[in-house]
Design an enzyme around this catalytic site. Structure first.
Site, short mmCIF file in Angstrom:
data_model
loop_
_atom_site.label_atom_id
_atom_site.label_comp_id
_atom_site.label_asym_id
_atom_site.label_seq_id
_atom_site.Cartn_x
_atom_site.Cartn_y
_atom_site.Cartn_z
N GLU A 67 -2.92 5.78 -0.61
CA GLU A 67 -2.53 4.93 -1.73
C GLU A 67 -2.11 3.53 -1.27
O GLU A 67 -2.40 2.55 -1.95
CB GLU A 67 -1.37 5.60 -2.48
CG GLU A 67 -1.13 5.04 -3.85
CD GLU A 67 -0.12 5.89 -4.62
OE1 GLU A 67 -0.35 7.11 -4.75
OE2 GLU A 67 0.88 5.33 -5.08
N ASP A 68 -1.44 3.43 -0.16
CA ASP A 68 -0.78 2.17 0.20
C ASP A 68 -1.30 1.50 1.48
O ASP A 68 -0.75 0.48 1.90
CB ASP A 68 0.73 2.39 0.35
CG ASP A 68 1.38 2.69 -0.99
OD1 ASP A 68 0.84 2.22 -2.01
OD2 ASP A 68 2.40 3.39 -1.02
#
Ligand code: ZN
Length: 178
Positions: A67-68
């Site tokens: 996600e990051d």
């Protein structure tokens, strides 16, 4: 090598990989703590409540890499195999969606997630609540903090019945809501 040794090495590999991927990131608290402290907090909580499965622990360490960071599913699979990569995939939000859509989808996904993904999700939400109580993200007013708590509870309510102690830890954090 014994299985115990293999599992230990797997977890250390996951920790090393996550630390490398998150190396330029900071948490959004006032102290701007190193990002890796967050996945490590999940692991501490999981071990505290008795979850010691090396696949769950590794997935917890890796849970924000898709996600990051620039990490891809294929990359995770090469290093950690399909099972761990699938758990990480299950707890990853689609960042192309709006916040409202992502929130709605997280609640829907929580219901049908695998047991391992539910454990990671529970630990993640509990740690996020604990962080908000202890060191609220910079710029979050009380309303935004409360909104996060309400939504986190909706997600967790959708997956209950997976681990009593972990759910209790979540409820304890929730009870301290701003
Ligand atoms: Zn997280």
């Amino acid at each position: 090598m014994s299985n115990k040794e293999k599992n230990l090495i797997l977890v250390l590999k996951a920790l090393t990989f996550a630390a490398e991927k998150h190396r330029h990131q900071r948490q959004d608290d006032a102290a701007a703590s190193p990002y890796i402290n967050h996945p490590i907090a999940l692991v501490n909580l999981l071990i505290e409540v008795g979850v010691t499965d090396s696949k769950v622990i590794s997935a917890a360490l890796l849970h924000d890499t898709l996600e990051d960071t620039d990490t891809t599913y294929a990359e995770l699979k090469i290093h950690f195999g399909k099972k761990i990569s699938d758990i990480v995939w299950e707890v990853t939000d689609d960042k192309s969606l709006t916040d409202a859509e992502r929130r709605r989808i997280q609640i829907a996904h929580a219901k049908t997630a695998s047991k391992h993904a539910k454990l990671v999700k529970l630990a993640d939400k509990t740690c996020n609540l604990r962080d908000i109580i202890k060191t609220p993200p910079v710029g979050w007013d009380i309303k935004r903090q409360r909104d996060y708590f309400y939504w986190a509870q909706e997600v967790i309510d959708a997956l209950r019945g997976v681990h009593k102690k972990l759910e209790k830890a979540f409820d304890k954090a929730y009870a301290l809501r701003p």
